[in-house]
Design an enzyme around this catalytic site. Structure first.
Site, PDB file in Angstrom:
ATOM      1  N   GLY A 120     -34.250   4.918  -6.307  1.00 19.59           N
ATOM      2  CA  GLY A 120     -35.253   4.762  -7.497  1.00 19.59           C
ATOM      3  C   GLY A 120     -35.140   6.208  -7.978  1.00 19.59           C
ATOM      4  N   HIS A 121     -35.926   6.382  -9.281  1.00 15.67           N
ATOM      5  CA  HIS A 121     -36.236   7.449  -9.566  1.00 15.67           C
ATOM      6  C   HIS A 121     -37.307   7.630 -10.430  1.00 15.67           C
ATOM      7  CE1 HIS A 121     -33.903   5.155 -12.694  1.00 15.67           C
ATOM      8  NE2 HIS A 121     -35.001   5.226 -13.294  1.00 15.67           N
ATOM      9  N   GLY A 122     -37.833   8.855 -10.482  1.00 16.38           N
ATOM     10  CA  GLY A 122     -39.185   9.265 -11.040  1.00 16.38           C
ATOM     11  C   GLY A 122     -38.886  10.237 -12.314  1.00 16.38           C
ATOM     12  N   SER A 123     -40.084  10.804 -12.796  1.00 13.87           N
ATOM     13  CA  SER A 123     -39.848  11.361 -14.074  1.00 13.87           C
ATOM     14  C   SER A 123     -38.977  12.654 -13.889  1.00 13.87           C
ATOM     15  CB  SER A 123     -41.236  11.869 -14.378  1.00 13.87           C
ATOM     16  OG  SER A 123     -41.971  12.550 -13.389  1.00 13.87           O
ATOM     17  N   ASP A 141     -53.283  11.056  -7.114  1.00 11.24           N
ATOM     18  CA  ASP A 141     -52.580  10.214  -7.944  1.00 11.24           C
ATOM     19  C   ASP A 141     -52.258   9.104  -6.892  1.00 11.24           C
ATOM     20  OD1 ASP A 141     -51.142   8.803 -10.081  1.00 11.24           O
ATOM     21  OD2 ASP A 141     -49.560   9.912  -9.681  1.00 11.24           O
ATOM     22  N   SER A 163     -36.769  13.245 -11.132  1.00 15.79           N
ATOM     23  CA  SER A 163     -35.943  13.133  -9.836  1.00 15.79           C
ATOM     24  C   SER A 163     -35.292  11.727  -9.637  1.00 15.79           C
ATOM     25  CB  SER A 163     -36.689  13.375  -8.582  1.00 15.79           C
ATOM     26  OG  SER A 163     -37.751  12.216  -8.567  1.00 15.79           O
ATOM     27  N   LYS A 208     -34.615  13.195  -2.259  1.00 17.17           N
ATOM     28  CA  LYS A 208     -35.041  13.300  -3.582  1.00 17.17           C
ATOM     29  C   LYS A 208     -34.351  14.269  -4.123  1.00 17.17           C
ATOM     30  CE  LYS A 208     -39.487  13.486  -6.270  1.00 17.17           C
ATOM     31  NZ  LYS A 208     -40.828  13.196  -6.175  1.00 17.17           N
TER      32      LYS A 208
HETATM   33  N1  LIG Z   1     -38.914   8.438   0.821  1.00 24.43           N
HETATM   34  C1  LIG Z   1     -38.613   7.239   0.183  1.00 24.43           C
HETATM   35  N2  LIG Z   1     -37.852   6.306   0.608  1.00 24.43           N
HETATM   36  C2  LIG Z   1     -37.494   5.111   0.100  1.00 24.43           C
HETATM   37  N3  LIG Z   1     -37.432   5.252  -1.443  1.00 24.43           N
HETATM   38  C3  LIG Z   1     -38.069   6.057  -1.856  1.00 24.43           C
HETATM   39  C4  LIG Z   1     -38.682   7.329  -1.161  1.00 24.43           C
HETATM   40  N4  LIG Z   1     -39.093   8.108  -2.142  1.00 24.43           N
HETATM   41  C5  LIG Z   1     -39.128   7.568  -3.307  1.00 24.43           C
HETATM   42  N5  LIG Z   1     -38.365   6.359  -3.374  1.00 24.43           N
HETATM   43  C6  LIG Z   1     -38.148   5.507  -4.371  1.00 24.43           C
HETATM   44  O1  LIG Z   1     -37.545   6.241  -5.237  1.00 24.43           O
HETATM   45  C7  LIG Z   1     -38.556   6.213  -6.377  1.00 24.43           C
HETATM   46  C8  LIG Z   1     -38.701   7.416  -7.232  1.00 24.43           C
HETATM   47  O2  LIG Z   1     -39.489   8.281  -6.524  1.00 24.43           O
HETATM   48  P1  LIG Z   1     -39.880   9.700  -6.892  1.00 24.43           P
HETATM   49  O3  LIG Z   1     -40.933  10.276  -5.990  1.00 24.43           O
HETATM   50  O4  LIG Z   1     -38.677  10.424  -7.439  1.00 24.43           O
HETATM   51  O5  LIG Z   1     -40.544   9.224  -8.176  1.00 24.43           O
HETATM   52  P2  LIG Z   1     -41.955   8.678  -8.600  1.00 24.43           P
HETATM   53  O6  LIG Z   1     -43.013   9.303  -7.598  1.00 24.43           O
HETATM   54  O7  LIG Z   1     -41.890   7.351  -8.556  1.00 24.43           O
HETATM   55  O8  LIG Z   1     -42.288   9.270  -9.964  1.00 24.43           O
HETATM   56  P3  LIG Z   1     -43.162  10.351 -10.438  1.00 24.43           P
HETATM   57  O9  LIG Z   1     -42.170  11.521  -9.789  1.00 24.43           O
HETATM   58  O10 LIG Z   1     -42.735  10.254 -11.974  1.00 24.43           O
HETATM   59  O11 LIG Z   1     -44.353  10.254  -9.894  1.00 24.43           O
HETATM   60  C9  LIG Z   1     -39.823   5.649  -6.087  1.00 24.43           C
HETATM   61  O12 LIG Z   1     -40.295   4.679  -6.800  1.00 24.43           O
HETATM   62  C10 LIG Z   1     -39.487   4.815  -4.893  1.00 24.43           C
HETATM   63  O13 LIG Z   1     -39.048   3.551  -5.123  1.00 24.43           O
END
Ligand SMILES: Nc1ncnc2c1ncn2[C@@H]1O[C@H](COP(=O)(O)OP(=O)(O)OP(=O)(O)O)[C@@H](O)[C@H]1O
Length: 912
Positions: A18-21, A138, A23, A41
């Site tokens: 997955g990805h976030g804002s 959050d 990462s 990440k």
């Molecule tokens: N430890 C993990 N194990 C499995 N999947 C993960 C893990 N961490 C993150 N993910 C997946 O990757 C996605 C992106 O995570 P990330 O922490 O980069 O962003 P986020 O928290 O969703 O967004 P933001 O950083 O904008 O708050 C998550 O929504 C999740 O589905």
């Protein structure tokens, strides 16, 4: 954990998770130990700098570093951090179960078992986080991941803040720079997600442990309802709902019809958490003692942290899953493992498209816009500057930060020690309290509708703030339903729906609804002695007055209640606003031969509804009607089982409008009295005029009871008996003197103004005493009453100093605060009453100063409600009053009364 420096080359990168804002997260295998799977990440340095995300990366890393040292099952663990030229890498626990939100979406809602399971784990994890001085800020289902067995793991600490560990856990606040705030309680920025953001952050720019607890409450609600409690069409409307505590309890949306209704204890718990005043919000330690968790052994971590499919012995079982509808184990997402061994260097950190593109700043700007619309001063925000969540020095060191990443066990921070944001103590600014509340806080029906939103976007950039529309005061709902119609023509027949609902509650279904009764029920009535120094109970326990206290009282006096002929009374609220009672077991008559004893007229000034807590499902609850002279009056509903044992043959024509709760009925009655139109309509209604002229003290039996002692000195904080649950909770010590449960003021002196409103001519008949008192009150400057009041007070001008009156032109209620401005003489009384209010210690977190002696002789005889006590029908009045209050405590008081009214209003709006 190892201190050996790691690099991207130590891992085999697999599919994207997955990805976030800022990462992208990949699944990865450790080349050295291929059985070990991680989530890595990957954050693009360029992207972080361009998007000004450095501070969040820094916060996330530092916070996760801190927490990783203690290794808690409920927290995603950070193992290593390292970087190369392009990226930062966070090596994390892999959570194959995906996000809790995804599971919730698949399920619709969680059943009770799962709700408790996840809530317990959340609480345990949250407690751990807080015990390290960290506020997550959050929390939401997206930021909770699941392992393969369905254990949850909290992640995403990018918005976290730390506080000074020397501060009291539950009272500490922080700013987002990680600075504890023990004086100003201020938070310098807004973070979080609109749906889960706490009211204190919105209103007072504060955040603390309580903010996480608020989010926890939102999540629990979401577990059972399928959507977060507060969700407007846009963020601004969401915020409005949050501060208005406007959330609906709808039917559980589980597809399987056999699913039982929402556990009332969950509702009770959520209601205790979703409290606007952070000081009144239930803290974690009390949440753990809530009856919903009566069977949880919080010390048994193994049990708490077992998987969702494990039985109590920790064995995996299909049984559990089988017992749950549509709950195959594969409810947890199982992403197919496409083995794509990606060389680290070729990892592309894509521009994020899925969610949270501008997470924090966007929410911040929404809040800023919202607060601007409300006219709440946000300091710099008003100038268009979004407060920073991180120390200023971070920005200037962005590049350094990015080139100075370390392994987890190496130096703890990306920043040099003197620049570490999480530990730096910075003098804070004063709290930015709302300085002005505008005349309009929209509480429109259009934001009542909840549109299904598939996924909670953390932040959606807000639309430009529309210009503030001209103030339109919310209208009181009009009455139109047959069962509550004031026109006493033919008795209305309850609708099919009504009849169904009444199966449970109607005491005698053979009789039609009695139009002259809005609500009638069996109740226990308690008087809690209220002495000069405050309630004759410890303030601590007084703070806890709620369902639990009532339960405690009932438990304690069970035998007495059972045996006492006076214990069960029929309490009736009539449409003229009269509250009367009748002993249903022993038909006592007063000197005039009346079987029914009037208790108070809710239209009367003296009857102030301070608070209520009813659970119509469990039939538990209380209503604090007023502090009158030396007592606080509670009305508590007994359980249905008790009610069903009442010898109904002693009561004739008992039909109860159980479709509405007491509070709504109170407001209905009040409204009836206030609206000229309605008064006209009810002019033909034959009220029991005997009652209205009653001045003679009722039977001596009552008097005798009255003279006995009430609740004694100290009630220790409640503890829950895990075996017996909430219905049977008992105090930790029994330092409670015997209390006679029935304490109605039965003579004129003791009784609140016992005036009925005669139907014809609307003149108000008062007893001699009361007329005098009323005149005194008038003399204190309340003659500027709204015309509608005088309409039915032809003879005696008795205008509440706390009751909103109605302007017949716009139907707008005039708050006492407003009237006070027109009334120079009211100042003295208001100062006195404020003092009284404070001393009442109403759920005040800290003991309040002793009650100052009552000043005027008139006051000795008659209790004056606080001038800012609002039983309001509009949110505007609430906010107006809150804003004009000089102390937090005043706000609390006003907020309570007003919130009741507001909820009532909202409910009516929704029904429309
Ligand atoms: N430890 C993990 N194990 C499995 N999947 C993960 C893990 N961490 C993150 N993910 C997946 O990757 C996605 C992106 O995570 P990330 O922490 O980069 O962003 P986020 O928290 O969703 O967004 P933001 O950083 O904008 O708050 C998550 O929504 C999740 O589905």
């Amino acid at each position: 954990m190892t201190s050996r420096k790691r690099s991207p080359h130590d891992f085999i990168f697999k599919e994207e998770l997955g990805h976030g804002s800022y990462s992208t997260v990949f699944k990865a295998l450790d080349k050295k130990s291929p059985n070990k799977t991680y989530a890595i990440k990957v954050c693009s340095k360029k992207h972080i700098i361009n998007e000004a995300k450095v501070k969040y990366v820094t916060i996330e890393k530092n916070t996760m570093n801190l927490l990783a040292q203690k290794n808690h099952a409920g927290i995603i663990k950070l193992y290593y951090t390292f970087h190369d030229e392009e990226n930062l890498y966070f090596v994390l626990d892999y959570a194959p179960g995906g996000e809790l939100l995804s599971l919730l979406h698949r399920m619709g809602t969680f059943n009770d078992l799962w709700t408790r399971h996840f809530t317990v784990q959340l609480i345990d994890a949250l407690e751990f986080i807080h015990s390290h001085g960290i506020i997550h800020r959050d929390l939401k289902p997206e930021n909770v991941l699941l392992d393969k067995d369905g254990r949850l793991m909290i992640t995403d600490f990018g918005a976290a803040a730390t506080i000074d560990s020397s501060l009291e856990k539950d009272s500490a606040r922080c700013n987002s720079d990680g600075n504890s705030i023990n004086d100003s309680h201020s938070c310098a920025s807004f973070v979080g997600t609109a749906e889960y953001v706490s009211p204190e952050l919105l209103l007072y720019n504060q955040c603390g442990y309580g903010s996480d607890i608020w989010a926890l409450g939102c999540m629990i609600y979401q577990f059972v309802q399928g959507h977060p409690p507060f969700r407007g069409e846009n963020e601004l409307k969401t915020f409005e709902k949050i501060v208005a505590l406007d959330y609906p309890w709808g039917p559980n949306k589980r597809l399987n019809n056999s699913t039982p209704a929402i556990n009332p204890l969950v509702i009770n718990l959520v209601r205790k958490i979703l409290v606007v005043e952070v000081n009144e919000r239930i803290p974690l330690k009390l949440i753990k003692r809530h009856p919903y968790f009566s069977k949880i052994d919080w010390n048994d971590k193994a049990k708490i942290w077992r998987g969702i499919w494990e039985n109590s012995q920790g064995q995996l079982t299909q049984q559990t899953a089988g017992a749950l509808p549509n709950l195959p184990q594969n409810a947890l997402p199982t992403k197919q493992l496409h083995v794509i061994d990606t060389p680290a260097r070729s990892i592309q950190i894509t521009k994020q498209k899925r969610k949270k593109p501008t997470k924090i700043s966007s929410t911040t700007s929404s809040i800023v816009v919202w607060r601007k619309r409300l006219g709440i001063s946000t300091g710099k925000d008003d100038l268009g500057t979004v407060p920073s969540t991180a120390p200023a020095m971070i920005a200037s060191n962005d590049k350094n930060v990015l080139s100075a990443t370390t392994t987890h066990s190496g130096s703890k921070s990306i920043l040099p020690p003197n620049l570490q944001p999480m530990q730096t103590q910075i003098k804070r600014t004063q709290p930015i309290a709302p300085s002005r509340i505008p005349p309009k806080v929209p509480a429109t029906s259009d934001n009542m509708r909840i549109k299904p939103i598939p996924r909670q976007k953390t932040i959606v950039p807000s639309p430009p703030a529309p210009s503030i529309p001209p103030s339109v005061p919310p209208q009181l709902p009009t009455l139109s339903t047959p069962s509550t119609s004031p026109v006493p023509s033919t008795p209305s027949t309850p609708s099919v729906e009504t009849q169904q609902q009444d199966v449970v509650h109607t005491l005698d279904r053979r009789n039609p609804i009695d139009l002259s009764i809005l609500k009638q029920d069996y109740v226990f009535i308690y008087g809690i002695p209220y002495e000069d120094k405050g309630p004759a109970m410890s303030l601590n326990s007084y703070n806890m007055i709620d369902n639990d206290l009532i339960t405690l009282l009932v438990t304690q006096h069970k035998e007495e209640l059972k045996n006492s002929k006076l214990s069960l009374q029929l309490l009736t609220l009539k449409k003229n606003g009269m509250l009367s009672y009748r002993n249903t077991i022993k038909e006592e008559r007063d000197n005039k031969g009346n079987r029914e004893h009037q208790m108070a007229n809710i239209e009367d000034t003296d009857l102030s509804m301070y608070d209520f807590e009813f659970n119509e499902l469990s039939r538990k609850g209380f209503l604090i009607l007023e502090k009158y002279k030396t007592k606080l009056w509670f009305i508590s509903l007994p359980s249905y089982s008790k009610v069903s044992k009442v010898p109904f043959n002693t009561v004739s024509s008992l039909s109860i409008n159980n479709n509405e709760n007491w509070v709504d009925c109170f407001f209905r009655a009040r409204q009836l009295l206030e609206e000229k139109q309605i008064l006209d309509k009810i002019s033909n209604v034959s009220f029991d005029s005997k009652l209205s002229t009653e001045t003679t003290p009722p039977s001596s039996t009552f008097k005798k009871r009255e003279s006995t002692s009430g609740i004694g000195t100290t009630v220790s904080p409640l503890s829950y008996d895990s075996k017996l649950g909430s219905q049977n909770n008992v105090p930790q010590n029994n330092n409670v003197k015997e209390e006679l449960p029935f304490r109605i003021p039965t003579d004129v002196k003791e009784r609140p103004l016992a005036n009925a409103t005669p139907a014809i001519g609307h003149s108000r008949v008062t007893s001699t005493n009361n007329t005098n008192k009323a005149t005194k009150r008038t003399g204190r400057g309340f003659s500027n009453s709204a015309p509608s009041v005088n309409t039915y007070n032809n003879n005696t001008v008795t205008v509440s100093n706390n009751r909103p009156t109605t302007n017949p032109v716009n139907n707008k209620h005039i708050t006492p605060t407003l009237r006070k401005q027109n009334s120079p003489q009211s100042s003295s009384s208001s100062s006195v009453t404020r003092s009284q209010t404070k001393t009442m210690g109403y759920r005040q977190p800290t003991p309040s100063p002793p009650l100052s002696p009552l000043i005027s002789p008139a006051m000795k005889e008659k209790y004056l409600a606080p001038s800012n006590m609002v039983i309001s029908s509009s949110r505007y009045e609430v906010l107006h009053t809150l804003n004009n209050s000089q102390t937090n405590f005043d706000r609390e008081i006003a907020s309570r009364g007003a919130s009741a009214a507001f909820r009532s209003l909202q409910k009516n709006k929704r029904e429309k």
